[in-house]
Design a protein around this motif. Structure first.
Motif, PDB file in Angstrom:
ATOM      1  N   VAL A  63       3.644  -4.582  -8.799  1.00 35.27           N
ATOM      2  CA  VAL A  63       3.690  -3.254  -8.213  1.00 35.27           C
ATOM      3  C   VAL A  63       5.082  -3.052  -7.634  1.00 35.27           C
ATOM      4  O   VAL A  63       5.529  -3.835  -6.801  1.00 35.27           O
ATOM      5  CB  VAL A  63       2.624  -3.069  -7.122  1.00 35.27           C
ATOM      6  N   GLU A  64       5.751  -2.016  -8.094  1.00 41.80           N
ATOM      7  CA  GLU A  64       7.097  -1.676  -7.620  1.00 41.80           C
ATOM      8  C   GLU A  64       7.003  -0.432  -6.753  1.00 41.80           C
ATOM      9  O   GLU A  64       6.484   0.596  -7.190  1.00 41.80           O
ATOM     10  CB  GLU A  64       8.004  -1.410  -8.820  1.00 41.80           C
ATOM     11  N   VAL A  65       7.502  -0.511  -5.538  1.00 40.02           N
ATOM     12  CA  VAL A  65       7.563   0.662  -4.672  1.00 40.02           C
ATOM     13  C   VAL A  65       8.801   1.457  -5.073  1.00 40.02           C
ATOM     14  O   VAL A  65       9.925   0.980  -4.948  1.00 40.02           O
ATOM     15  CB  VAL A  65       7.620   0.272  -3.182  1.00 40.02           C
ATOM     16  N   ILE A  66       8.580   2.640  -5.586  1.00 43.61           N
ATOM     17  CA  ILE A  66       9.689   3.511  -5.987  1.00 43.61           C
ATOM     18  C   ILE A  66      10.272   4.186  -4.750  1.00 43.61           C
ATOM     19  O   ILE A  66      11.478   4.253  -4.572  1.00 43.61           O
ATOM     20  CB  ILE A  66       9.223   4.536  -7.031  1.00 43.61           C
ATOM     21  N   ARG A  67       9.385   4.695  -3.902  1.00 43.58           N
ATOM     22  CA  ARG A  67       9.805   5.245  -2.608  1.00 43.58           C
ATOM     23  C   ARG A  67       8.602   5.268  -1.685  1.00 43.58           C
ATOM     24  O   ARG A  67       7.461   5.366  -2.139  1.00 43.58           O
ATOM     25  CB  ARG A  67      10.442   6.621  -2.748  1.00 43.58           C
ATOM     26  N   ASP A  68       8.882   5.128  -0.403  1.00 40.33           N
ATOM     27  CA  ASP A  68       7.815   5.248   0.585  1.00 40.33           C
ATOM     28  C   ASP A  68       8.354   5.909   1.837  1.00 40.33           C
ATOM     29  O   ASP A  68       9.546   5.869   2.135  1.00 40.33           O
ATOM     30  CB  ASP A  68       7.111   3.914   0.869  1.00 40.33           C
ATOM     31  N   PHE A  69       7.439   6.559   2.543  1.00 44.46           N
ATOM     32  CA  PHE A  69       7.779   7.314   3.737  1.00 44.46           C
ATOM     33  C   PHE A  69       6.765   6.978   4.821  1.00 44.46           C
ATOM     34  O   PHE A  69       5.597   6.758   4.528  1.00 44.46           O
ATOM     35  CB  PHE A  69       7.714   8.830   3.467  1.00 44.46           C
ATOM     36  N   GLU A  70       7.227   6.988   6.044  1.00 41.27           N
ATOM     37  CA  GLU A  70       6.341   6.750   7.173  1.00 41.27           C
ATOM     38  C   GLU A  70       6.424   7.960   8.095  1.00 41.27           C
ATOM     39  O   GLU A  70       7.515   8.400   8.449  1.00 41.27           O
ATOM     40  CB  GLU A  70       6.769   5.481   7.903  1.00 41.27           C
ATOM     41  N   ASP A  71       5.272   8.512   8.454  1.00 41.72           N
ATOM     42  CA  ASP A  71       5.205   9.663   9.344  1.00 41.72           C
ATOM     43  C   ASP A  71       4.083   9.418  10.337  1.00 41.72           C
ATOM     44  O   ASP A  71       2.906   9.629  10.021  1.00 41.72           O
ATOM     45  CB  ASP A  71       4.965  10.940   8.538  1.00 41.72           C
ATOM     46  N   GLY A  72       4.446   8.915  11.497  1.00 40.31           N
ATOM     47  CA  GLY A  72       3.441   8.595  12.503  1.00 40.31           C
ATOM     48  C   GLY A  72       2.500   7.525  12.006  1.00 40.31           C
ATOM     49  O   GLY A  72       2.931   6.448  11.610  1.00 40.31           O
TER      50      GLY A  72
END
Length: 148
Positions: A63-72
């Motif tokens: 599994v390759e993380v292409i992009r991730d974001f954290e919001d709260g």
């Protein structure tokens, strides 16, 4: 440790390495997978079953993380899964081909552990590569767009 890093451990250690025990550490006891596949339990045990089934079909699954974001308390991930189809999965006999598909995950983190999960995936892309689904006829669409 950031919530993004914790969620990546589920993908790296759980899905890519097949260590289902990491879910007990990183998911709450009352974890709910809001997009559990039909017939799969919506809790941690259901996710463990998914990992085992996918790794049976794709023993080298990554599994390759292409992009991730954290919001709260939420983590949103765009990931690509890739593996060699070496075992029966989703009713498809092994083809020996490298298969790849994308998924979007939204995880809610409560008290440092994942409590909820929602997903959207390219299941149709996966099923077409496995030979379990015929690609749709897009000729009318192509003609309308291209105008030929």
């Amino acid at each position: 440790m950031s919530n993004k890093i914790k969620i990546r451990r589920i993908l790296d250690e759980g899905f890519s390495q097949g260590n289902v025990d990491v879910l007990d550490e990183l998911m709450t006891e009352d974890f709910v997978n809001h997009n559990a596949a039909p017939g799969m339990a919506p809790g941690r045990d259901g996710v463990k079953a998914v990992i085992k089934a996918e790794r049976q079909g794709f023993p080298d699954l990554k599994v390759e993380v292409i992009r991730d974001f954290e919001d709260g308390e939420y983590v949103i991930q765009h990931v690509r899964l890739t593996g060699t189809h070496q075992g029966t999965v989703f009713g498809a006999e092994p083809t020996g081909r490298t298969i790849s598909w994308n998924e979007i995950h939204i995880a809610r983190v409560r008290d440092g552990r994942v409590s909820d999960h929602w997903a959207c995936n390219d299941l149709h892309v996966l099923l077409m590569q496995l030979g379990k689904m015929t690609p749709p006829d897009t000729s009318a669409f192509r003609q309308a767009v291209v105008g030929s």
